[in-house]
Design a protein around this motif. Structure first.
Motif: not given
Ligand code: CU
Length: 267
Positions: A145, A221, A226, A223, A231
């Motif tokens: 991550h 994170c 995410h 992404f 996240m």
């Molecule tokens: Cu992530």
């Protein structure tokens, strides 16, 4: 030569790979960063929470989730909290945000449940030396991550996995134990400056920064899918008095979504 090998073996020189923590900074590093003890030390374990279908489709639940490869329905928890954005920007409209909206590992809303959702915010005194230890409890093979901090560059002082061969999976408790025993890798020889760092799966990352830039800074994170499932958290440095005044007639905004609520004991 690979940068950031997936095996996260970062504590010795090797011919095939180099970890970010083994790079050297071309610039001088703040001496206080290199002292043994930081002013604030924050352990941040992160993982996924798996929903059962009956939890998602119970009447009057509208949980957001990610449908992962393989059919799992997950949200993300950082220190057991799934981040939801505040209804208004804290930078310019702090008074419009209900104080109980904010939370962190030490201040969880009552009956928050396993899918605890609130605006995860960690308060940092202005100018403190902060150490963050990210611990990957997701442990999805070959998934690292990439955590990104706004407002700062930080010095990466350690990357690795548990040196204990009997421990198959790292978690917060084990990371705390390794730290107590001095077994987390920390390098103080010109640690490199970054604003994003990939946390090796089943491993950890340690970085430090001097909190000299006041404000509400997102740490997440990178992404996108995410980010959507929580996240993230806010690193809140200093107080409103440390910030420039809000410009006259500065635009305001409020919530455009119904509030997301956690389960209250329906597990
Ligand atoms: Cu992530």
């Amino acid at each position: 030569m690979v940068l950031n090998p997936l095996d996260a073996i970062c504590n010795k020189p090797r011919n095939d790979a180099i970890c970010v923590s083994q790079l050297r900074n071309a610039k001088k590093v703040d001496k206080r960063i290199l002292q043994e003890r930081p002013d604030v030390k924050i352990f941040l374990p992160f993982r996924f929470l798996f929903y059962r279908p009956e939890q998602l489709f119970a009447p009057n639940t509208y949980n957001r989730f990610l449908a992962a490869t393989g059919g799992d329905h997950v949200i993300s928890l950082v220190d057991e909290i799934s981040f939801v954005g505040p209804p208004s920007p804290p930078l310019s409209q702090l008074d419009d945000i209900p104080p109980e909206q904010f939370c962190n590992g030490d201040n969880r809303p009552p009956n928050c449940g396993q899918n605890c959702m609130c605006t995860h915010t960690i308060d940092i005194p202005l100018n403190a030396i902060v150490e963050v230890v990210l611990v990957d409890e997701v442990q999805s093979p070959n998934l690292s991550h990439p955590f990104h901090l706004h407002g700062y560059s930080f010095n990466v002082i350690g990357i690795g996995r548990s040196p204990d061969k009997n421990v198959k999976k790292i978690n917060l408790k084990h990371a705390l134990d390794l730290d107590r025993r001095g077994l987390l890798n920390r390098h103080f020889n010109l640690p490199p400056s970054k604003d994003t760092i990939a946390v090796p799966n089943n491993g950890y990352v340690i970085f430090r920064f001097r909190a000299d830039n006041p404000g509400w800074w997102l740490f997440h994170c990178h992404f996108l899918f995410h980010i959507v499932i929580g996240m993230n958290l806010i690193i809140h440095v200093g107080t409103q008095e440390d910030l420039p005044p809000i410009p006259r007639n500065f635009p305001k905004c409020g919530n455009h979504l119904p509030p997301i609520t956690s389960y209250h004991g329906h597990w």
